[in-house]
Design an enzyme around this catalytic site. Structure first.
Site, PDB file in Angstrom:
ATOM      1  N   GLY A  12       0.830  -1.209   0.000  1.00 51.37           N
ATOM      2  CA  GLY A  12       0.000   0.000   0.000  1.00 51.37           C
ATOM      3  C   GLY A  12       0.857   1.248   0.000  1.00 51.37           C
ATOM      4  O   GLY A  12       0.542   2.232   0.669  1.00 51.37           O
ATOM      5  N   ARG A  15       0.230   5.726  -1.984  1.00 48.69           N
ATOM      6  CA  ARG A  15      -0.336   7.035  -1.593  1.00 48.69           C
ATOM      7  C   ARG A  15      -0.476   7.098  -0.074  1.00 48.69           C
ATOM      8  O   ARG A  15      -0.144   6.152   0.645  1.00 48.69           O
ATOM      9  CB  ARG A  15      -1.678   7.259  -2.269  1.00 48.69           C
ATOM     10  CG  ARG A  15      -2.722   6.253  -1.834  1.00 48.69           C
ATOM     11  CD  ARG A  15      -4.022   6.462  -2.556  1.00 48.69           C
ATOM     12  NE  ARG A  15      -5.132   5.998  -1.740  1.00 48.69           N
ATOM     13  CZ  ARG A  15      -6.369   5.841  -2.155  1.00 48.69           C
ATOM     14  NH1 ARG A  15      -6.676   6.128  -3.388  1.00 48.69           N
ATOM     15  NH2 ARG A  15      -7.314   5.417  -1.334  1.00 48.69           N
ATOM     16  N   ASP A  63      -2.575  -7.633  -5.410  1.00 51.27           N
ATOM     17  CA  ASP A  63      -3.489  -7.682  -4.269  1.00 51.27           C
ATOM     18  C   ASP A  63      -2.885  -8.510  -3.127  1.00 51.27           C
ATOM     19  O   ASP A  63      -2.721  -9.722  -3.261  1.00 51.27           O
ATOM     20  CB  ASP A  63      -4.794  -8.322  -4.775  1.00 51.27           C
ATOM     21  CG  ASP A  63      -5.855  -8.442  -3.704  1.00 51.27           C
ATOM     22  OD1 ASP A  63      -5.574  -8.109  -2.532  1.00 51.27           O
ATOM     23  OD2 ASP A  63      -6.967  -8.881  -4.049  1.00 51.27           O
ATOM     24  N   VAL A  64      -2.613  -7.859  -2.001  1.00 49.05           N
ATOM     25  CA  VAL A  64      -1.980  -8.590  -0.884  1.00 49.05           C
ATOM     26  C   VAL A  64      -2.908  -9.618  -0.240  1.00 49.05           C
ATOM     27  O   VAL A  64      -2.451 -10.455   0.528  1.00 49.05           O
ATOM     28  CB  VAL A  64      -1.430  -7.645   0.232  1.00 49.05           C
ATOM     29  CG1 VAL A  64      -0.262  -6.829  -0.254  1.00 49.05           C
ATOM     30  CG2 VAL A  64      -2.530  -6.795   0.841  1.00 49.05           C
ATOM     31  N   ASN A  90       1.330  -2.017   5.269  1.00 46.06           N
ATOM     32  CA  ASN A  90       0.546  -0.787   5.373  1.00 46.06           C
ATOM     33  C   ASN A  90      -0.751  -0.851   4.564  1.00 46.06           C
ATOM     34  O   ASN A  90      -1.681  -0.090   4.836  1.00 46.06           O
ATOM     35  CB  ASN A  90       1.429   0.385   4.880  1.00 46.06           C
ATOM     36  CG  ASN A  90       0.643   1.636   4.636  1.00 46.06           C
ATOM     37  OD1 ASN A  90       0.226   2.315   5.571  1.00 46.06           O
ATOM     38  ND2 ASN A  90       0.393   1.958   3.357  1.00 46.06           N
ATOM     39  N   TYR A 155     -13.554  -3.335  10.223  1.00 48.73           N
ATOM     40  CA  TYR A 155     -12.238  -2.682  10.208  1.00 48.73           C
ATOM     41  C   TYR A 155     -11.573  -2.820  11.583  1.00 48.73           C
ATOM     42  O   TYR A 155     -10.395  -3.184  11.690  1.00 48.73           O
ATOM     43  CB  TYR A 155     -12.421  -1.212   9.832  1.00 48.73           C
ATOM     44  CG  TYR A 155     -11.144  -0.401   9.762  1.00 48.73           C
ATOM     45  CD1 TYR A 155     -10.295  -0.516   8.665  1.00 48.73           C
ATOM     46  CD2 TYR A 155     -10.796   0.495  10.777  1.00 48.73           C
ATOM     47  CE1 TYR A 155      -9.125   0.233   8.587  1.00 48.73           C
ATOM     48  CE2 TYR A 155      -9.636   1.242  10.699  1.00 48.73           C
ATOM     49  CZ  TYR A 155      -8.801   1.114   9.605  1.00 48.73           C
ATOM     50  OH  TYR A 155      -7.644   1.857   9.528  1.00 48.73           O
ATOM     51  N   ALA A 157     -12.136  -5.065  13.846  1.00 51.87           N
ATOM     52  CA  ALA A 157     -11.756  -6.478  14.057  1.00 51.87           C
ATOM     53  C   ALA A 157     -10.459  -6.801  13.319  1.00 51.87           C
ATOM     54  O   ALA A 157      -9.578  -7.479  13.858  1.00 51.87           O
ATOM     55  CB  ALA A 157     -12.877  -7.390  13.574  1.00 51.87           C
ATOM     56  N   LYS A 159      -8.030  -4.799  12.547  1.00 52.45           N
ATOM     57  CA  LYS A 159      -6.875  -4.134  13.161  1.00 52.45           C
ATOM     58  C   LYS A 159      -6.570  -4.733  14.546  1.00 52.45           C
ATOM     59  O   LYS A 159      -5.414  -4.814  14.955  1.00 52.45           O
ATOM     60  CB  LYS A 159      -7.117  -2.623  13.248  1.00 52.45           C
ATOM     61  CG  LYS A 159      -7.264  -1.949  11.874  1.00 52.45           C
ATOM     62  CD  LYS A 159      -6.006  -2.090  11.034  1.00 52.45           C
ATOM     63  CE  LYS A 159      -6.064  -1.284   9.743  1.00 52.45           C
ATOM     64  NZ  LYS A 159      -4.816  -1.318   8.983  1.00 52.45           N
ATOM     65  N   ILE A 188      -5.607  10.272  10.424  1.00 49.91           N
ATOM     66  CA  ILE A 188      -4.531  10.842   9.618  1.00 49.91           C
ATOM     67  C   ILE A 188      -5.126  11.421   8.334  1.00 49.91           C
ATOM     68  O   ILE A 188      -6.048  10.846   7.748  1.00 49.91           O
ATOM     69  CB  ILE A 188      -3.481   9.745   9.275  1.00 49.91           C
ATOM     70  CG1 ILE A 188      -3.034   8.975  10.542  1.00 49.91           C
ATOM     71  CG2 ILE A 188      -2.279  10.342   8.542  1.00 49.91           C
ATOM     72  CD1 ILE A 188      -2.355   9.791  11.613  1.00 49.91           C
TER      73      ILE A 188
HETATM   74  P1  NAD Z   1      -5.121   5.079   1.509  1.00 55.46           P
HETATM   75  O1  NAD Z   1      -6.481   4.612   1.117  1.00 55.46           O
HETATM   76  O2  NAD Z   1      -4.709   6.457   1.153  1.00 55.46           O
HETATM   77  O3  NAD Z   1      -4.019   4.066   0.896  1.00 55.46           O
HETATM   78  C1  NAD Z   1      -4.192   2.689   0.997  1.00 55.46           C
HETATM   79  C2  NAD Z   1      -3.106   1.983   0.234  1.00 55.46           C
HETATM   80  O4  NAD Z   1      -3.331   0.575   0.356  1.00 55.46           O
HETATM   81  C3  NAD Z   1      -3.100   2.283  -1.262  1.00 55.46           C
HETATM   82  O5  NAD Z   1      -1.751   2.345  -1.700  1.00 55.46           O
HETATM   83  C4  NAD Z   1      -3.764   1.058  -1.879  1.00 55.46           C
HETATM   84  O6  NAD Z   1      -3.316   0.781  -3.212  1.00 55.46           O
HETATM   85  C5  NAD Z   1      -3.317  -0.016  -0.930  1.00 55.46           C
HETATM   86  N1  NAD Z   1      -4.166  -1.194  -0.931  1.00 55.46           N
HETATM   87  C6  NAD Z   1      -5.487  -1.286  -0.574  1.00 55.46           C
HETATM   88  N2  NAD Z   1      -5.903  -2.549  -0.724  1.00 55.46           N
HETATM   89  C7  NAD Z   1      -4.839  -3.274  -1.182  1.00 55.46           C
HETATM   90  C8  NAD Z   1      -4.643  -4.631  -1.521  1.00 55.46           C
HETATM   91  N3  NAD Z   1      -5.631  -5.523  -1.431  1.00 55.46           N
HETATM   92  N4  NAD Z   1      -3.419  -5.004  -1.975  1.00 55.46           N
HETATM   93  C9  NAD Z   1      -2.399  -4.126  -2.075  1.00 55.46           C
HETATM   94  N5  NAD Z   1      -2.529  -2.824  -1.750  1.00 55.46           N
HETATM   95  C10 NAD Z   1      -3.738  -2.410  -1.317  1.00 55.46           C
HETATM   96  O7  NAD Z   1      -5.032   4.781   3.055  1.00 55.46           O
HETATM   97  P2  NAD Z   1      -4.097   5.392   4.222  1.00 55.46           P
HETATM   98  O8  NAD Z   1      -4.925   6.311   5.006  1.00 55.46           O
HETATM   99  O9  NAD Z   1      -2.802   5.824   3.681  1.00 55.46           O
HETATM  100  O10 NAD Z   1      -3.926   4.058   5.094  1.00 55.46           O
HETATM  101  C11 NAD Z   1      -2.752   3.282   5.136  1.00 55.46           C
HETATM  102  C12 NAD Z   1      -2.851   2.325   6.306  1.00 55.46           C
HETATM  103  O11 NAD Z   1      -2.979   3.069   7.522  1.00 55.46           O
HETATM  104  C13 NAD Z   1      -4.061   1.395   6.240  1.00 55.46           C
HETATM  105  O12 NAD Z   1      -3.715   0.123   6.721  1.00 55.46           O
HETATM  106  C14 NAD Z   1      -5.038   2.050   7.189  1.00 55.46           C
HETATM  107  O13 NAD Z   1      -5.957   1.133   7.740  1.00 55.46           O
HETATM  108  C15 NAD Z   1      -4.101   2.603   8.237  1.00 55.46           C
HETATM  109  N6  NAD Z   1      -4.679   3.696   9.029  1.00 55.46           N
HETATM  110  C16 NAD Z   1      -5.087   4.849   8.428  1.00 55.46           C
HETATM  111  C17 NAD Z   1      -5.645   5.850   9.211  1.00 55.46           C
HETATM  112  C18 NAD Z   1      -6.129   7.151   8.631  1.00 55.46           C
HETATM  113  O14 NAD Z   1      -6.764   7.925   9.364  1.00 55.46           O
HETATM  114  N7  NAD Z   1      -5.852   7.470   7.373  1.00 55.46           N
HETATM  115  C19 NAD Z   1      -5.784   5.670  10.586  1.00 55.46           C
HETATM  116  C20 NAD Z   1      -5.360   4.479  11.160  1.00 55.46           C
HETATM  117  C21 NAD Z   1      -4.806   3.494  10.364  1.00 55.46           C
END
Ligand code: NAD
Length: 250
Positions: A12, A15, A63-64, A90, A155, A157, A159, A188
């Site tokens: 991930g 972005r 796809d992971v 991530n 979500y 569950a 995490k 974030i």
């Molecule tokens: P985002 O949606 O901007 O980016 C998600 C990334 O994950 C993208 O690069 C996407 O291509 C990739 N992705 C999604 N599904 C995928 C899959 N099946 N295989 C491969 N890649 C995949 O999200 P973000 O806000 O940057 O979140 C990143 C991580 O941080 C996530 O795990 C999210 O749960 C966690 N997180 C985010 C927040 C927040 O507030 N943004 C808070 C807590 C945790």
């Protein structure tokens, strides 16, 4: 901290938080591989950001949640780069909504990406890291994995599962010289929260002691620390980065 000569895989990484983590490792000299699911333009932009920093990175689309894809991605990286020093799990998705409106498919996709994805990468990377008797794995969890969020049951569950997985795997791999930790972000500023209205965003910011959402960089700084030798006695930990948000939410 210095990651010269180190190979870092970030799932991930196209972005949001993944983009920030990739840039932070590159600033510290690391060679970065970013995996992503769909958005080619975002992945290209991350590669350009890294080039602009004078760094080197490659991207791998896939796809992971697929065990076979993840295994072949890791084999390809090992064939090309010879090693993986740091794995950052991530990649993640969320879906907001009432629990009673969720479908079996939502369970499969959220748990499949967020939790099974972590199993998939760790399962292939761990064998390689055990052979080398070194390595660091960092899972990006969420505060909701600790305290639970209404309208984000699946979500939360996924995490919560990552948090337990991290604690257990860290204990199992510590004797082999491998550390496993998780970073637990609060809210974030990324695409994941773009659906909030201005009013909802302001209301949420009002509940955070630091009165703002976090930035990807806030997560990236801790992630590089946890991957570095500076944290060599830290393992099996879930570390919160949330501006003080969940202190009283348990
Ligand atoms: P985002 O949606 O901007 O980016 C998600 C990334 O994950 C993208 O690069 C996407 O291509 C990739 N992705 C999604 N599904 C995928 C899959 N099946 N295989 C491969 N890649 C995949 O999200 P973000 O806000 O940057 O979140 C990143 C991580 O941080 C996530 O795990 C999210 O749960 C966690 N997180 C985010 C927040 C927040 O507030 N943004 C808070 C807590 C945790």
């Amino acid at each position: 901290m210095n990651f010269n000569g180190k190979v870092i895989l970030i799932t991930g990484g196209s972005r949001g938080i993944g983009n920030s983590i990739a840039k932070e490792f590159v600033k510290l000299g690391g060679t970065v591989i970013i995996n992503y699911r769909h958005n080619d333009a975002a992945a290209k932009q991350t590669l350009k950001d890294i080039e602009d920093l004078g760094g080197y990175a490659v991207s791998i689309k896939g796809d992971v949640s697929s065990y076979s894809f993840t295994k072949s991605m890791i084999n390809d990286i090992l064939n090309k780069f010879g090693k993986i020093d740091v794995l950052i799990n991530n990649a993640g998705i969320s879906k907001i909504g009432l629990f009673i409106d969720m479908h079996e498919g939502d369970f499969d996709s959220i748990i499949g990406t967020n939790l099974k994805g972590v199993f998939n990468t760790c399962h292939s990377v761990a064998k390689h890291m055990i052979d080398r008797r070194q390595g660091s794995i960092i899972n990006i969890s969420s505060i909701w994995g600790e305290v639970g969020a209404s309208c984000e049951v699946l979500y939360s569950a996924s995490k919560g599962g990552i948090n337990s997985f991290t604690k257990a795997l860290g204990k199992e791999l510590a004797p082999s010289g491998i550390r496993v930790n998780a970073v637990q972000p609060g809210i974030i500023n990324t695409e994941m929260n773009k659906w909030l209205t201005k009013e909802e965003k302001e209301e949420l910011e009002g509940e955070i002691p630091m009165m703002r959402f976090g930035e990807g960089e806030d997560i990236a700084k801790l992630t590089t620390f946890l991957a570095s030798e500076d944290s060599k006695y830290i393992t099996s930990q879930i570390i919160t980065v949330d501006g003080g948000y969940i202190k009283d939410k348990n």
